[in-house]
Design a protein around this motif. Sequence first.
Motif, PDB file in Angstrom:
ATOM      1  N   ASN A   1      -4.729   3.340   0.664  1.00  0.00           N
ATOM      2  CA  ASN A   1      -5.645   3.342   1.798  1.00  0.00           C
ATOM      3  C   ASN A   1      -6.389   4.674   1.798  1.00  0.00           C
ATOM      4  OD1 ASN A   1      -5.258   0.850   2.947  1.00  0.00           O
ATOM      5  ND2 ASN A   1      -3.549   1.505   4.227  1.00  0.00           N
TER       6      ASN A   1
ATOM      7  N   THR B   1      -9.197  -0.131   1.738  1.00  0.00           N
ATOM      8  CA  THR B   1      -8.072  -0.320   0.825  1.00  0.00           C
ATOM      9  C   THR B   1      -8.623  -0.532  -0.572  1.00  0.00           C
ATOM     10  OG1 THR B   1      -6.723  -1.326   2.562  1.00  0.00           O
ATOM     11  CG2 THR B   1      -6.062  -1.740   0.293  1.00  0.00           C
TER      12      THR B   1
ATOM     13  N   VAL C   1       0.845  -1.189   0.000  1.00  0.00           N
ATOM     14  CA  VAL C   1       0.000   0.000   0.000  1.00  0.00           C
ATOM     15  C   VAL C   1       0.882   1.242   0.000  1.00  0.00           C
ATOM     16  CG1 VAL C   1      -1.731   1.287   1.293  1.00  0.00           C
ATOM     17  CG2 VAL C   1      -1.835  -1.217   1.209  1.00  0.00           C
TER      18      VAL C   1
END
Length: 901
Positions: free
Chosen positions: A745, A736, A596
């Motif tokens: 995110n 997410t 992420v």
Amino acid sequence: MRQLLDRGGVILTANARAARALHLRYAESRQAEGAVAWLTPQIIDLHSWLSEQWKSLLLTGTEDRLLLNELQELVLWQRVMTPTLAGRTLIEPAHMAKLAQQAYSLLATHNALARVNDPLWMAEQSAEPEVFRHWARGFQQECTRHRWIARCELTEAVTYALRFGAMAPPKEIGWLGFDRPTPAEQGLQAALIARGTAQQMLAWRMEQRVPPALYAAKNDKDETVACATWVRNRLEANPKARIGILLPDLANRRSQLERDLSTLLNPQQFAITAGAAPALSFEFSLGQPLAQVPLIHAALLLLRWLRQPLPQQEVSWLLLSSTLGAAQGDASRDALAHLDTKLRNARCAPPEITLEAFLHRPQTGVPAARSLHHNLTAMLQEHRRAARRATGGQWVRHITSLLLSARWIDQSNTSSLLFQARETWDRMLDNVASLDFANGLFSYQDFLATLERAAQELIFAPESGDAPVQVMGAYAASGQSFDSVWFLGATDTAWPTYNRPNPLLPITLQREFDMPHASVADDHAVARRAMERIVEGCGEIVCSYAQMSDDALQRPSSLVSDFASVEIATEADTSLPIRLETVADDHWIPFTHTGVVPGGHMPLKRQAECPFQAFIFHRLHVRELSIAGRGLSPGDRGTLVHKVVEGIWSKDLGGYTHLTSHADLLRAASEGMLRPLVAEHAAAAIRSMGAEDTERWERAYLKAEEERTVDLVMDWLAVDCARQPFEVLTVEEKATIQVGDLVLNVRADRIDRIPGGELLIDYKTGEVSTTSWEGSRPEQPQLPLYAAFGDAKALIGAVFAQVRWPKPLFKGRVSDARANLSDALDAKDPLVTAPYTEDVVEEWRSTLLNLAESFVRGEARVDPHVYPKSCQYCPLAGVCRVAECRGTPVRGDSAEEEESE
């Protein structure tokens, strides 16, 4: 001049710079003759020569008076003026003492001191000249009582000793650079003649290779570029040439001229880690106040920190400046840089911090931080043991010990510049210690004010490197000669320079004794003599002026208007010293991170604003240093509102149950429970920010911010009350999402269930518009990102909740806004005319995919979306240098910046 020196004569110059230049010329002539050693010629500036004669009078016992230095004189003037200035808060005693000292010096150098005993200068006793006359009499009486003598009376004292045979005069003296000798200097010359000293008035006489020329530039920038180009051409033709650049307004035009000279005369690159930079081919005669030299500035900051808080910027500078012993070495500097970052990033960081508060902060285990803490603690403890009042000499010894405790002198860098600065600092401390002459006692605060004022007034100029190009003021060139001269800024408003007469002396008295600036005609005559001396002392001279400056037409000075016009080839017309090659760099560095990407929606927002911003902030993880201000920042205020509205819809607090629906909101409002609920969450939000509210003003300020937040949120809840029925599904829910190969995110401020489906709400405390969602580079992609790639399948709208005075409202897109949001909406409201549709979401999806692909591909070109708006709050202007191509943007008011992300 050479013959006079060879006969053992003395050459007296008007200033020290002319004496140094003449020493250099003499040494060059002896070297050209093949000499390897010679007696030092007697070349000295007049003030230094008078000081030497005074020392000889003291050694022979002819004189026993104390020659006051400038600082001692100022202190004595303040003492004399104190009874008169008591209670006059609008007058700064130190500045008035300086003005009085200058007025007294004018009287002394023009043989007019006897006039202070006149019955009256002015009819009114309270008039400034009459008040000064009483001060001057008091100053004279103090000097007579204690056997003191002011520096301005030194010429008269030496003249008196010569007349009465108390000292042996030189056999021959040459005077160089005295365009306008004062009556006191004329009296000295007469006394020397009476004692048999042969005298000459010296001047440089050089054959004019070309007649004087006048260049008319379009503007100030073109003028300095033409000057720099002309100088470079002269140096290329003769590397040994001595070139002077003279200008009446050196202080204001120095920065632009320095940039252009550096670009054209010293364009070479060098590694900043390779040590000292190579010597420049030019140097400025104008120094800087000693207080601005980094080493001395650090010492003054340390001493001031013992007495009062320092602004955050000053504390940061001190930690990062490498002037402390604890900061020596790369590892130590890095550790203190991290400490500075912690101070800046503290929530509600105070704009000023005391030394005690700094030392009370938790210390890290890094050796450099522990060492700094130990050194500053030792300095503080030692200072607390000092007496409340002491003499100047005692305070000097005390601060020397304090700086030693702080390891200020523990410098690993022993460059010549630091050595010269330290020597100048020590000489200044000697002068400050000499304040013991009056047996006065100072508090630490008064002593520190005196020390800082002395450091600010003392000009520090490093030793001359004898660069071929000398830049100086028009009058500072007195007594010097050059092969070529460029006179910059010769406009009718700047040259001649006109200054005001001294306000403490009657104008009639100043005109009677022909004092400087007593009349416009006098200033004009002095400038004309200086101009004639400049022309005679060089082989070529070009004067220039800008035809346009600050939107005003300008004319050449009458002193140069008769010179023949000339055209100068500027840099645009000549070859560059380094040919720049343009390379199209289309090979980006792909983004290979598989997890992420931190930053929420910001990577796509910045990729849309400018790919270079996205690369720097989200690939290199660069962060701008925070700058504390008094009170909360706009971002802190936005965060405060977010915390309050989040708590209202999600958290029970203080016996109050959180709201869950439109019905709960209406019920709380009707029962009078809504405002107490909001107030409770606002107080909790203030506490959660960790604000340091130890000071009274800060507690009062935070209370006002709390009340402001309550009022603002209550106004917004009135908008919520007028909506169609709704139920709050989620608050600050994290999710997410994946946009192509980019995983992010994101967080939705709030999602409501409404009659037709679900509504996505994003709180904004700044001014927003749905146009920021449009086009291929949307400025606010957060809501489109969640709508296009989030998990909300029943979404029928996405809106900004603009919580902002004077009118809080919804902005965005909603399917059938009247039925799902508010039936009070006007038919022409954008919420009604531009509904939320699948086509809109699909367009968002395509746009965001393109942005994500460009980010993953590594595109990092400097390409602001809307210039200068996209660069308004970007701190990277010094790196990307976009302003050099598109013009400097005007930075907006930070209060208009988006307050919370």
